[in-house]
Design an enzyme around this catalytic site. Sequence first.
Site, short mmCIF file in Angstrom:
data_model
loop_
_atom_site.label_atom_id
_atom_site.label_comp_id
_atom_site.label_asym_id
_atom_site.label_seq_id
_atom_site.Cartn_x
_atom_site.Cartn_y
_atom_site.Cartn_z
CE LYS A 46 -25.04 6.36 43.20
NZ LYS A 46 -25.60 7.34 42.34
CB ALA A 106 -24.92 14.14 44.55
#
Length: 809
Positions: A677, A606
Site C-alpha cells: 500500500k 478500501a
Amino acid sequence: MKVLKFGGAAVISTESFHKMKEIVLNEKESVVVVVSAVHGITDSLLQAAVYAASFSSEYQTELSEIRTCHLNLINQLFDKNEAKERNNEFENLFSELERYIKGISMVGELTPALQDRILSFGERFIWQIVSHYLPNAVPIDALKVIHTDDNFGKANVDLASTEEAIREACTNIVGIPVVAGFIASSSNGNITTLGRGGSDYTASLFASALEVEMLEIWSSVDGFMTADPEVVDQAYTIERLSYAEAMELSHFGAKVLYPPSIIPIYKKRIPVHIRNISNSEATGTIISDSGKNGIDKPVKGISSIRGISLMTVQGMGMVGVTGISSRLFGALANEKINIILISQASSENSISIAIESQQAQKAEQALSNEFDNEIRTGMINKIVIEKDLSIVAIVGEHMKHSPGIAGKLFHTLGKNGINVIAIAQGASELNLSWVIADHDLAKTLNVAHESFFLSPFNDLNVFIVGTGRVSKHLLGQITQQQDKLLHEKRLRLRITGITNSRKMFLSRDGILLSNWNEILDSKGQKAELSSFVEQMKAMNLQNSIFVDCTAGEAPVEFYKTVLENNISIVAANKIAASSSYESYAGLKKMAALRGVKFLIETNVGAGLPVINTLNDLVNSGDKVIKIEAVLSGTLNFIFNVVSKEIPLSKAIAMARDKGYTEPDPRIDLCGRDVVRKLVILAREAGYQLEQSDVEIKSFLPEKYFNGEADSFLKDVEAFDDEFGVVAEKAASEGKRMRFVARFDKTGASVGIESVPPGHPFYELEGSNNVFLFTTDRYNQYPMIIKGYGAGAEVTAAGVFADIIRVSNI
C-alpha cells in the site's frame, strides 16, 4: 388525395388484409393503393429461377410453395363461389410463370430480361387478389403506365411519359385505383423492375404525378429508427426527417424507404408518412421539407451497410496528374459498379472507394486494366482490396451548425478500440461516414448511438473475476442501485460475465443478479481465465470493464491484454500496482494510450477516497513531500482489541472472522500488505518506489511466517505473552500501538510505533485507517483522511464507485 403503399407484410395474412381494408376504407379522402408482393415471394421466385437455370428440380418445390401461399390467401379472403373464380384467375397467371421456369430449366440460362419477367409475378399475383378484395377497386396496370428503359434489375424511369400516363389512367376513375408496385415496361415491350424495394418508387411516381397531399407507406416497421434495432436495443423511432436526411439514411442501409423513391416526392414537396401495419397506433416517421421537430438534435440517425470491400489506388505518380479520378470512375461505371463511398487524400496520392464485396473482383480487374501502364511503370501501386468491412454513417442536417461532432465521434470510437479505416464527409456536413471492420459493427453502432444521446441511457458492461466476499457485496450493491442509476443517471449497468476458480458464465444480454450464483453453477462452463478473457474480447461490447476482486496473481497476467483491447480495469487486487515499477508504469501508459481507465482506489484504504485525492493533488500541481499513514485496518483492529483478556492470537482470529484479513492472515501480519500500500501511494504521488526500497520492522518473529497457513493461529499462541508485555507497556504510558507507514525524501519504512494522546493516529477505533499527506500546499497542517479502511462491504463500495467512475457520469 393520398397514395397508400402496402408492403409485403400488409398482404401476408388474412389479418393483415383486413387491416389494409380497414385503413383504406377509413380514409375520408380519395386514395390510390399500391401493393407489393407477399413478403418473401420475390426471393422465392428468384430462387426458383436460379434452381431451374442450374438444372435442379428444387425449383418445383419453390413453385409449389408460391402456389400454396396464394391459394390459401384466396380461399381465406373470399367466399366459396368467388374463391373458385379467383383461383381460376390465379391458376391462369401461375401457369404462365410455370412455362417460363420450365423453359429456363430446359436451356439452363437465366437472362436479366427473363429474370425481371419472373420476378414480376409476385406483384402481379397480389395485384389480382387485392383488386377483387377491396370494395370499389379499379385495377391500374403498372406495365402500361410506368415507362422505363431496358436496364433490367433496376430500370430507369422515363418520368415525363410515366407521369402523363398515370394522370391519364387515373382521370375520371370512380373507385379506388389499385396498382402493382415494383414492375414496369420498356418501350420495347419488355417487363422491367425498378430495383428491390421498387414498390416504394411506384408509389412515389403516382404521388408525384397526381400531386397528392400525402404518401403513406405501410410496412412492418414503425418508421425510420435511430439505428438498426436488431443491433442497438435502445434504438427508437425518428418522428421527423427532412428529404435529405431520409435519402442519406436510406442510401447507407436503412431499409425503410427505397432511395430513388424520394426524388419524385421531393420535387413536389409531398410529405411521406411511414407507418406500421401491425402497430397503426404508432406515430411513425414523417418525411417533409424541413423534417423539424422542436429542437433538433445534430445527429438524427445512424445507418450501416455490411459486406463492403474497400479498394485503394495509390502511388506517387497520381500527384498532380489530371484525369486520374475521371479514369477511375469511368472504368467502374463501364462495368456498372456502384460506388458507395469515396475517400481521397489531400495530397492526391491515393483514392479509396467502397463497393459491394460481390463486385470487388470485377472492379479490381477493371482498374487493373485501366491503369495497367501506370502499374507496370511503378507510377501507381498494385490495386489494394480490403474485405469484410462495413460502412457506418451518422446523418443530420444540423450537424453543419454543431462544432465538435467529428471529434466527439472519433474520440468515442477510439476509446472503445474501434479502428477507422476510411472517412468521408461532404461540405454540406449532412452525413459523416466511415469504414470499419465487420466485427466492430455492433460495437460501433452502440457507442455512436450512445455518444450522441440518441440512447436514453449509457451502457456499462461489467466482467467480474472472483466470487468471494467482496464480489458478493459488490453484486448486492449493484442489485440495490441498478434502478436508481438507470432512472436518475441514465446508466444501465449490466453484469455480462462472472468467473471464479470453478465456473464461468458470460452473457451479452447481462446476467440476472437475483440468482447469479445459481446461474453460474447451473449454466456456467468450466472456469479457465484465459478463455474468460478471450470470450470477453470476442463479445466486443462497448464500455466494458474488467473487475478483479481477487487477491491472486493469475488475473494480473491478463491486465495488459485487457487494456490493449480497450477494456477498462477496476482492481481491488493490489498485486499489479505494487509489482515492479516498470510493470505498473506500463499498465498506466497502456490505459492512457487506449483511452480507458485503470482504477485502483480500493488498493489502499478500501472505500476511502485516498488514491483519487492523491491524484487530484498531483494533477493540480501540488507536490507530495511526506506520507504518514496507518494503512492496515486489520492490524489496527488487532492492536485495538489486544488486552489482558484478549491475547494476540485471539485478536488475529477475531479479525479473520470479521473478514478484515487476507485469506492468509500472515500477509497482513508480516507487514507486506502495508508495504504494498505504501508503494502504491508513493507511486500515485509521482515517486518510483519499489517494495525492496521499504524497510520492514516486523513485530512478529520470522519463524511464525515459515510454517503452514493452517497451523499459524495455533503457532502464534506461543508469542501471546511476549507481545502482551509490549502492549501493556504502551498502555501504562498512556500510548497506543499503531503499525505506521512512512515515506519522505529520506526513505520508506513500515513498523510498529507507540503514539501518545493528541497524535492523529491515537484516536483510531476499530479497523479505521488514517492518512497524513504533507505537501507544498498542505505543509504546516497536513491533509488528513480518516475512516473505515478494511472489510468486504466497504471495499465493494469502493470498487462500485470506481465502476461508476469509468462511465464519467
